[in-house]
Scaffold this motif. Structure first.
Motif, PDB file in Angstrom:
ATOM      1  N   ALA A 181       3.655   1.641  -1.586  1.00 20.53           N
ATOM      2  CA  ALA A 181       4.046   1.868  -2.978  1.00 20.53           C
ATOM      3  C   ALA A 181       2.898   2.466  -3.786  1.00 20.53           C
ATOM      4  CB  ALA A 181       4.515   0.551  -3.603  1.00 20.53           C
ATOM      5  N   ILE A 182       1.681   1.984  -3.536  1.00 26.40           N
ATOM      6  CA  ILE A 182       0.505   2.516  -4.238  1.00 26.40           C
ATOM      7  C   ILE A 182       0.312   3.990  -3.910  1.00 26.40           C
ATOM      8  CG2 ILE A 182      -2.013   2.395  -4.371  1.00 26.40           C
ATOM      9  CD1 ILE A 182      -1.729  -0.647  -3.944  1.00 26.40           C
ATOM     10  N   ALA A 221       3.012   6.090  -5.634  1.00 22.31           N
ATOM     11  CA  ALA A 221       2.781   6.197  -7.077  1.00 22.31           C
ATOM     12  C   ALA A 221       1.612   7.116  -7.396  1.00 22.31           C
ATOM     13  CB  ALA A 221       2.538   4.806  -7.660  1.00 22.31           C
ATOM     14  N   ASP A 222       0.628   7.174  -6.484  1.00 26.15           N
ATOM     15  CA  ASP A 222      -0.546   8.026  -6.692  1.00 26.15           C
ATOM     16  C   ASP A 222      -0.313   9.468  -6.245  1.00 26.15           C
ATOM     17  OD1 ASP A 222      -1.903   5.907  -7.744  1.00 26.15           O
ATOM     18  OD2 ASP A 222      -3.092   5.480  -5.956  1.00 26.15           O
ATOM     19  N   ALA A 248       7.016  -4.506  -5.093  1.00 31.41           N
ATOM     20  CA  ALA A 248       5.947  -3.510  -5.178  1.00 31.41           C
ATOM     21  C   ALA A 248       6.436  -2.236  -5.869  1.00 31.41           C
ATOM     22  CB  ALA A 248       5.415  -3.195  -3.783  1.00 31.41           C
ATOM     23  N   ALA A 262       6.451  -2.854  -9.551  1.00 32.32           N
ATOM     24  CA  ALA A 262       5.083  -3.018 -10.063  1.00 32.32           C
ATOM     25  C   ALA A 262       4.399  -1.676 -10.278  1.00 32.32           C
ATOM     26  CB  ALA A 262       4.266  -3.875  -9.104  1.00 32.32           C
ATOM     27  N   HIS A 263       4.808  -0.660  -9.513  1.00 33.95           N
ATOM     28  CA  HIS A 263       4.151   0.640  -9.603  1.00 33.95           C
ATOM     29  C   HIS A 263       5.054   1.718 -10.223  1.00 33.95           C
ATOM     30  CE1 HIS A 263       0.624  -0.760  -7.447  1.00 33.95           C
ATOM     31  NE2 HIS A 263       1.436  -1.392  -6.637  1.00 33.95           N
ATOM     32  N   THR A 298       9.156   0.194   0.931  1.00 36.90           N
ATOM     33  CA  THR A 298       8.361  -0.882   0.361  1.00 36.90           C
ATOM     34  C   THR A 298       9.272  -2.035  -0.051  1.00 36.90           C
ATOM     35  OG1 THR A 298       6.635  -1.356  -1.283  1.00 36.90           O
ATOM     36  CG2 THR A 298       8.443   0.061  -1.995  1.00 36.90           C
ATOM     37  N   GLN A 304       0.826  -1.202   0.000  1.00 41.97           N
ATOM     38  CA  GLN A 304       0.000   0.000   0.000  1.00 41.97           C
ATOM     39  C   GLN A 304       0.861   1.254   0.000  1.00 41.97           C
ATOM     40  OE1 GLN A 304      -3.480  -0.053  -0.262  1.00 41.97           O
ATOM     41  NE2 GLN A 304      -3.092   2.099  -0.748  1.00 41.97           N
TER      42      GLN A 304
END
Length: 209
Positions: A163-164, A167-168, A180, A183-184, A176, A161
């Protein structure tokens, strides 16, 4: 001696005398039926160290029919997991409030296995072109000690989360896993390497009080 205390405990022999039954131990229970476990519930979203460790445990046990189920927290998993013995939680030694999870659910959740395995490579990551010194860093509480001292920690529910969120754009950087981060689309700023970790398996079964 200089103030230290020495405690001597006399343990009973591991092998009882021939023809003599060993005394019953207070509170002794039949061994946990690990072989029943088909579902491992652990921390998501995908990309966490716990997810990887859960798949490893199932492979080592030859559970071709086993499934890994991801949750936002182990606490939320504990609230929803069927108490049939086929389900278990997979945690790790550094999971926050693991002691509360164990001692707060003694009648439904028992530790039945543990193993040592390295985590994914742990990293400080940021979007491409991000500032050199991040003001805010998204991190799960467990690896929060890896956040640079000058940065503000933003606590999230898992490494994946973090990393998410990074990235956002909700944080300048994140602590992280390298899985991950890739992936992002994040850039690795610092690698802390793999971390030897103890993972624990907690079988969930309703037992009489």
């Amino acid at each position: 001696m200089t103030g230290e205390q020495v405690s001597v405990v006399h343990l009973p022999s591991a092998e009882p005398e021939p023809g003599v039954m060993p005394p019953a131990q207070p509170g002794a229970e039949p061994p946990a039926t690990v072989g029943e476990i088909r579902y491992l519930h652990t921390l998501g979203p995908t990309g966490t160290n716990l997810e990887s460790a859960a798949h490893l445990w199932l492979r080592r046990r030859g559970r071709a029919d086993g499934q890994v189920v991801l949750h936002t927290s182990l606490e939320s998993a504990m609230d929803s997991v069927p108490r049939t013995g086929e389900h278990a939680l997979l945690a790790c030694a550094v999971y926050p409030e693991l002691h509360t999870l164990v001692f707060g659910n003694l009648h439904t959740c028992r530790m039945v296995d543990c193993f040592l395995w390295p985590t994914h490579e742990m990293v400080l990551a940021a979007p491409p072109g991000a500032r050199a010194e991040p003001r805010t860093v998204a991190t799960h509480p467990a690896p929060a000690g890896l956040v640079p001292p000058a940065s503000t920690r933003q606590l999230v529910t898992s490494n994946a989360q973090a990393a998410i969120d990074c990235a956002d754009g909700r944080a300048d950087a994140c602590v992280t896993t390298v899985v991950a981060a890739r992936a992002h689309g994040l850039r690795v700023v610092t690698s802390f390497g793999e971390v030897p970790m103890v993972f624990t398996v907690h079988q969930v079964r309703e037992t009489p009080r």
